[in-house]
Each structure stands twice: as C-alpha cells, then as structure tokens.
Design a protein around this motif. Structure first.
Motif, short mmCIF file in Angstrom:
data_model
loop_
_atom_site.label_atom_id
_atom_site.label_comp_id
_atom_site.label_asym_id
_atom_site.label_seq_id
_atom_site.Cartn_x
_atom_site.Cartn_y
_atom_site.Cartn_z
N TYR A 1 45.31 45.27 44.36
CA TYR A 1 46.27 44.17 44.46
C TYR A 1 45.54 42.89 44.84
CZ TYR A 1 49.86 47.76 44.28
OH TYR A 1 50.66 48.80 43.87
N GLY A 2 44.54 43.00 45.73
CA GLY A 2 43.77 41.83 46.15
C GLY A 2 42.96 41.24 45.00
N ALA B 1 45.34 39.40 42.83
CA ALA B 1 45.70 38.12 43.47
C ALA B 1 44.58 37.10 43.30
CB ALA B 1 46.00 38.35 44.95
N SER C 1 48.20 39.10 47.94
CA SER C 1 48.24 40.48 47.45
C SER C 1 49.59 41.15 47.68
CB SER C 1 47.10 41.32 48.02
OG SER C 1 47.09 41.27 49.41
#
Length: 164
Positions: free
Chosen positions: A101-102, A105, A114
């Motif tokens: 997710y990071g 992002a 994120s």
C-alpha cells in the motif's frame, strides 16, 4: 442516461457478477464481497453472450486458464478522482507481482496516504481485471481484500504458479 445490465459467470473463485454501464464493464463482483453494491443497482440480467460480456468472459476464461496476464477489455471506473487514480495504478502492477500500500501511495506522489490508498483499493469496482489483489501490507502480510483473504491468497498463488 446510464443504462446498466449484468450477467453472472462461474469462475474458480465462485460466481462472478459482471456489470456493464452503457455497454462498458463497470463492475466485477464476487459472492459475499465487501462494498458490493445492492443487486438492484446492477440493472437487467442478460445472458453472458450479450454484449459487452463475451469479450470479458473470454479474457477471464483465458486468465483462469493461465493463458492471459494482461486484460485489454475497456472498463469504466466510477468513483472519486482519488479512487480512480489508485485504480489506474493497480493495472500497472505486473502479473504475478505485488506492491505494498505504501509503494502504491508513493507512486501516486502521496507517500503518507497508504491508509487512504487501502480504502480506495477496497472499493475497486472491477476486481481481478483491475488487480487490487496484488496489493499487500508493508510486511508482506495479506491485509484486507474485498473478496476475502482466502481468495486473495489463492489469486496470488495462482499467478505465481502460472508464471513459473
């Protein structure tokens, strides 16, 4: 005017409901999927052989057979500008690979977003074709998936295996 119709097809992951808006795929939902819209919002049910579904079904069949790694059917992603920007990044995750997710992002130029990316990811209206299952936690953990963690693991294992 937004004309909607839907069909249901079998898959190795259970029945998939395909939804089209004005003749373009706008939804692919699994049974019991979180954030699945109400059935009434899918429009009239039509046979899988009715446009635009044959091309979608053919590509899904090839994908599940391990013969297709990149979908080319047009999709209409209906959501906020931020959600659409997340979903547009998802199709850039290579088959058989994962991003955190990071990482997603950061690719959006919002490295501290994120959690927002995760929320947008969970509301992806076109599962599998827009591969939200390829996003994992920073530690490699199988965090949230609208279709269920078990399906996420099976999809990732399938892609890893068919790539070998």
């Amino acid at each position: 005017m937004n004309s909607k119709q839907h069909t249901v097809v079998d898959s190795p992951y259970g029945p998939l409901t395909l939804v089209a808006s004005d003749g373009v795929l706008s939804g692919l939902y699994m049974t019991g999927q979180r954030h699945r819209p109400a059935e009434e919002s899918f429009g009239e049910r039509v046979p899988a052989g009715e446009e635009p579904f044959p091309a979608v079904v053919a590509q899904l069949t090839a994908y599940f057979a391990g013969e297709l790694t990149e979908f080319t059917v047009p999709v209409r992603l209906e959501g906020t500008e931020f959600q659409r920007s997340v979903w547009e990044q998802l199709v850039r995750i290579p088959y058989g690979q994962t991003w955190s997710y990071g990482e997603l992002a950061a690719r959006l130029g919002k490295p501290n977003a994120s959690r927002a990316v995760g929320l947008a990811n969970g509301k992806n209206p076109v599962g599998i074709i827009v591969p939200c299952h390829r996003v994992i936690g920073a530690s490699g953990g199988m965090t949230g998936y609208g279709g269920g963690i078990d399906r996420k693991v099976r999809l990732l294992d399938f892609e890893a295996g068919s790539r070998a």
